[in-house]
Design an enzyme around this catalytic site. Structure first.
Site, PDB file in Angstrom:
ATOM      1  N   GLY A   1      -0.246 -16.848 -32.722  1.00  0.00           N
ATOM      2  CA  GLY A   1       1.136 -17.259 -32.546  1.00  0.00           C
ATOM      3  C   GLY A   1       2.020 -16.206 -31.921  1.00  0.00           C
TER       4      GLY A   1
ATOM      5  N   SER B   1      -5.375 -21.851 -41.083  1.00  0.00           N
ATOM      6  CA  SER B   1      -4.021 -21.621 -40.553  1.00  0.00           C
ATOM      7  C   SER B   1      -4.186 -21.344 -39.062  1.00  0.00           C
ATOM      8  CB  SER B   1      -3.355 -20.431 -41.256  1.00  0.00           C
ATOM      9  OG  SER B   1      -3.065 -20.731 -42.594  1.00  0.00           O
ATOM     10  N   THR B   2      -3.968 -22.370 -38.254  1.00  0.00           N
ATOM     11  CA  THR B   2      -4.267 -22.256 -36.823  1.00  0.00           C
ATOM     12  C   THR B   2      -3.360 -21.276 -36.105  1.00  0.00           C
ATOM     13  OG1 THR B   2      -2.856 -24.180 -36.420  1.00  0.00           O
ATOM     14  CG2 THR B   2      -5.211 -24.576 -36.678  1.00  0.00           C
ATOM     15  N   CYS B   3      -2.151 -21.049 -36.638  1.00  0.00           N
ATOM     16  CA  CYS B   3      -1.227 -20.131 -35.963  1.00  0.00           C
ATOM     17  C   CYS B   3      -1.742 -18.700 -35.981  1.00  0.00           C
ATOM     18  CB  CYS B   3       0.151 -20.181 -36.617  1.00  0.00           C
ATOM     19  SG  CYS B   3       0.986 -21.752 -36.353  1.00  0.00           S
ATOM     20  N   ILE B   4      -2.532 -18.373 -37.012  1.00  0.00           N
ATOM     21  CA  ILE B   4      -3.041 -16.998 -37.106  1.00  0.00           C
ATOM     22  C   ILE B   4      -4.564 -16.969 -37.052  1.00  0.00           C
ATOM     23  CG2 ILE B   4      -1.043 -16.060 -38.298  1.00  0.00           C
ATOM     24  CD1 ILE B   4      -2.493 -16.447 -40.940  1.00  0.00           C
TER      25      ILE B   4
END
Length: 917
Positions: free
Chosen positions: A860, A882-885
């Site tokens: 992100g 947690s795809t953002c991280i």
């Protein structure tokens, strides 16, 4: 006992009697602590009658200090402006000079809040205006901070020392100047305040005014004789103005101290001062009049010329002089493009925020000019052609020196080429020749055995960059100066020699190549030979130039900035929201939310690109067709079956351009010919193999064999299928009657190729490129070939598990030696390629790996490695992410079999629809 009971009864009866007589149920308690909290709200509301009655027969101590700050009721009255209660308390004996825990008296509080009547009453009761609080502040400090000039007039006549200092040595005049209270400053000066008094740091009132850009306050001080003094660290008022970008205040300083103009110009060489602030200041000063404009530009040109000659001297520090020269030239060009503005009437020194359009600087016609807002006093300002050229005249000396160097090097290169037996290196040859003065100055500094190109290439290239910038600022946006094109063509050989020896020169100084296709074509073969990684960095450096620093995902201010997508109609809804969005906002960042879902962030953005890229090649839209091998896609020549096909192609181009702009990967692989169309590279007959391998073989056969006597009877025309009907199409005008021969067969093959691969889908290609170039300029994308473009857009097609494991981090108690981590990688090794893609997609939101491998995985806020975090195990618990991280939250499974089972369930059930987990 009986007597005590009777006594208490009598007290209660007396209270009851007094309460009934006064028609009130509240009486003042006897202890001060309780009584003060009864009185405080009445004092705050200035209910003086009630307060008076309660205090009438009370033993309450009106000076009782309460609360954490130990204030009295008199402090409360002064703070709230409760005049009647304040007078009542003073009559009851309240001390007007009592200080709370911070040292503030009631007069301090009244002054701070502008309570004029309270201040007057306190003074009547001998309040001491000279008392300082714990920070050294007096009542006049508070009035000066808040600009309460009317109250200050009343107070200064009671003050014994108007220059009393606080703990930092600051007087009321210091703080009034800092806050820009003009009338307060005048009042203090009229009352005898020391205009040049320094504080403990040596800062005078003028210094304080300039530190906050208080132009009018600075004007007052200077007109009253304030001295221009630095502080104890040598920081001057002008330094402060420039650091803050306060152009108007700088103008005032220069008006009173003309020598500061040259100081301001010299500041352009100071790397500690932000360039944008210098631009802001010089922009303002130049806007005051044409004379200001000309003086600034002439001075900047002189400083740039001096720095340029220092750069050409090998005894100077290359890095420092190069940065200084380019910085000065950038500022020069910025001011040059603006042109002067006409001054206004009044005391604002003519600054109205207007800027002369660039066209008025470059091309001046009768009637052009920037006009004042006041229609009654209109005056046009024009910059003549003579003036325009004279502003850059000092720089001509530098360009002449540059020309001498390049001509000399060219001559010696030619001599070496014609007489290789000479054996001497170029530097040695140069030293034997009668050199220009500027060359002689530096020639003696050459290291023994090092040739002149190695010694001077970087320095000369930096001056060339400066030359290009100065030429460009005289041209309309997007046009390259004919003078500069002629310069590069003239010295083409030497410049190629420079970049061949040191390719970093291209990326550091030859930015003009990206803006002029004619010049780029001369150097393209050298550029294409540079490492892919270096070209990628150059690509993004220029692509993102001018964009503010931000996260990869734009965090919008309001809901209107979010791309709200309907998952069930993702193609149409995406097309609609993107078409309505501002291209500039999309460049700054993307925020995506699926309708009815909470998830937002980098993972959702990546999911959007991934799903949308699959939709673009959905056969239902008839936009693209599969290639012969079924793995790549080509625009469909019959896409017009969809009435909106060209709009959709433009949208598809926008999505791929937007993905490349934000370094997102798409799940599409195109044919080599389509990548060539994006890059502007001509297709050839070998590209036909992607859509018709057999036909490509036939074309190859024609080229490889003599067709003179074969009787093929081919003409320059072909039959093509248009919606089931065969039509003969000429390859060129009159082609149906032109026979293909041994002499013209190469032309025939090329024209057939262009028909099949280009002409048949030209409208689709044009629409796609229109959308793609919205975000990716053609001049930048040409840095790559078709294979590299595929890597940029779609990442690596295969997943390297070894690379994956090498570039994975662990947290929350896991490390690479944990048994469960070893089980995990054994499971990943056993997965199919499709399952590995699902795993990558589950954790990162993307099914592709960027060029360079997992070490370059994006999160992100930049590079973010794949991470595995420990989660306590409970039966049937699935992994989450947690795809953002790029984080996989892996429960501590008891066995490898359980881990594999739960992981596969999660992958096959949860690859789409990420949440905020």
């Amino acid at each position: 006992m009986m007597e005590r009971a009777m006594e208490q009864l009598n007290v209660q009866l007396n209270r009851l009697t007094r309460s009934l007589r006064r028609a009130r149920t509240v009486e003042l308690p006897e202890d001060n602590e309780t009584a003060v909290y009864t009185l405080m709200p009445m004092v705050m509301a200035d209910q003086h009658r009630s307060v008076s009655e309660l205090l009438m027969n009370s033993k309450f101590d009106v000076n009782y200090a309460f609360g954490r700050v130990k204030r009295s009721l008199l402090h409360i009255a002064a703070n709230c402006g409760s005049v009647e209660c304040l007078v009542l308390l003073l009559r009851k004996g309240a001390n007007p000079n009592y200080q709370d825990i911070s040292g503030c008296t009631p007069l301090h509080l009244a002054a701070r809040n502008g309570q004029k009547k309270c201040m007057g009453r306190l003074l009547e009761y001998n309040a001491d205006v000279n008392i300082c609080n714990n920070e050294g502040l007096t009542a006049i400090h508070w009035l000066a901070v808040n600009g309460r000039t009317e109250l200050l007039h009343d107070l200064v006549q009671h003050v014994s020392n108007v220059d009393v200092e606080d703990a930092m040595g600051q007087t009321a005049l210091h703080v009034a100047c800092q806050n820009g209270h003009k009338t307060t400053v005048l009042c203090l000066l009229d009352s005898g305040a020391d205009i040049n008094r320094p504080n403990v740091s040596g800062a005078t009132p003028l210094y304080f005014a300039c530190s906050h850009g208080q132009r009018d306050t600075a004007q007052i001080l200077l007109s009253r004789g304030a001295r221009y003094l630095p502080d104890k660290n040598g920081v001057t008022p002008l330094d402060l103005c420039v650091q803050g970008g306060y152009g108007e205040t700088c103008e005032v300083l220069i008006q009173h101290h003309g020598r500061l103009f040259q100081t301001l110009i010299q500041m352009t060489q100071n790397d500690d001062i932000k360039e944008n602030m210098l631009r802001q200041v010089l922009e303002h000063v130049s806007q005051q009049s044409e004379s200001h404009y000309q003086k600034i530009l002439t001075s900047l040109a002189e400083v740039a010329t001096t720095n340029g000659h220092k750069l050409l001297s090998l005894s100077s520090n290359y890095e420092a002089q190069m940065k200084s020269l380019l910085r000065i030239v950038r500022i020069f060009c910025h001011v040059f493009r603006l042109g002067p503005s006409s001054p206004n009437n009044g005391n604002d020194m003519g600054y109205n925020g207007n800027k002369t359009p660039r066209s008025q600087v470059f091309k001046v016609r009768q009637g052009q000019g920037t006009r004042r807002r006041d229609p009654a006093s209109v005056r046009e300002t024009r910059v003549s052609e003579h003036t325009k050229h004279s502003l850059q005249e000092p720089l001509e000396l530098l360009w002449h020196s540059l020309e001498e160097w390049l001509v000399l090097i060219s001559a010696e290169l030619e001599r070496n080429r014609s007489d290789p037996a000479a054996g001497a290196d170029i530097a040695s040859l140069l030293l034997k020749q009668p050199l220009p003065e500027v060359v002689m100055e530096t020639a003696g500094t050459y290291a023994q055995g090092e040739d002149v190109i190695s010694m001077t290439a970087n320095r000369l290239s930096a001056v060339i960059q400066a030359f290009y910038m100065c030429c460009s600022c005289q041209m309309p946006q997007g046009m390259t100066s004919p003078r500069f094109i002629e310069f590069v063509c003239k010295h083409d050989e030497v410049l190629k020699c420079f970049v061949t020896r040191n390719p970093t020169i291209i990326f550091n100084h030859f930015h003009f190549l990206l803006e002029c296709p004619e010049l780029m074509s001369r150097f393209m073969h050298i550029i294409k030979a540079q490492p892919f990684k270096d070209r990628c960095e150059w690509f993004y450096e220029h692509l993102l130039a001018g964009q503010p620093d931000s996260d990869m995902v734009h965090r919008p201010v309001n809901e209107n900035d979010i791309l709200l997508i309907h998952r069930e109609s993702i193609f149409q809804s995406s097309c609609e929201v993107v078409s309505k969005s501002s291209n500039e906002k999309l460049k700054q960042g993307i925020a995506v939310r699926f309708h009815g879902e909470e998830g937002m962030g980098q993972g959702v953005v990546r999911e959007w690109f991934d799903i949308l890229s699959n939709e673009i090649i959905n056969p239902d839209y008839a936009l693209f067709t599969q290639s012969a091998d079924g793995t790549t896609f080509q625009p469909n020549s019959n896409s017009s079956v969809n009435p909106d096909h060209l709009n959709y192609f433009r949208f598809a181009g926008q999505i791929l351009g937007l993905a490349l702009y934000h370094r997102q990967l798409v799940n599409i692989y195109f044919t080599r010919s389509f990548y060539k169309h994006i890059l502007g590279i001509p297709v050839n007959y070998q590209d036909v193999a992607s859509i018709d391998p057999e036909y490509a073989k036939n074309l190859q056969w024609i080229l490889d064999n003599d067709i003179s006597d074969l009787g093929l009877e081919l003409t320059f025309s072909v039959e093509t299928d248009v919606f089931g009907a065969m039509e003969e199409v000429p390859l060129k005008p009159g082609g149906m009657s032109i026979l293909v021969t041994q002499d013209n067969k190469a032309e025939y093959v090329q024209l057939v190729t262009e028909l099949r691969m280009t002409r048949a889908i030209q409208p689709q290609i044009n629409a796609f490129l229109h959308g793609f170039h919205t975000f990716i300029p053609p001049s930048l994308i040409q840095l790559f070939d078709e294979y590299e473009l595929e890597l940029l857009l779609s990442g690596m097609p295969e997943i390297d598990v070894a690379d994956w494991s090498r570039n994975t981090e662990y947290t929350s108690g896991y490390d690479q030696d944990e048994p469960i981590i070893k089980w995990f990688w054994e499971v990943v090794h056993s997965l199919t390629q499709e399952e590995r893609v699902l795993l990558l997609q589950f954790v990162t939101g993307s099914s592709r790996v960027p060029h360079g491998g997992f070490a370059y995985l994006m999160g992100g806020s930049g590079l973010q490695k794949f991470t595995i975090a420990a989660v306590p195990y409970t039966p049937n618990l699935l992994p989450t992410s947690s795809t953002c991280i790029n984080m996989l939250k892996l429960p501590e499974y008891p066995s490898q079999e359980t881990l594999r089972d739960r992981l596969l369930v999660a992958l096959h059930c949860g690859s789409y629809g990420y949440t905020m987990a």
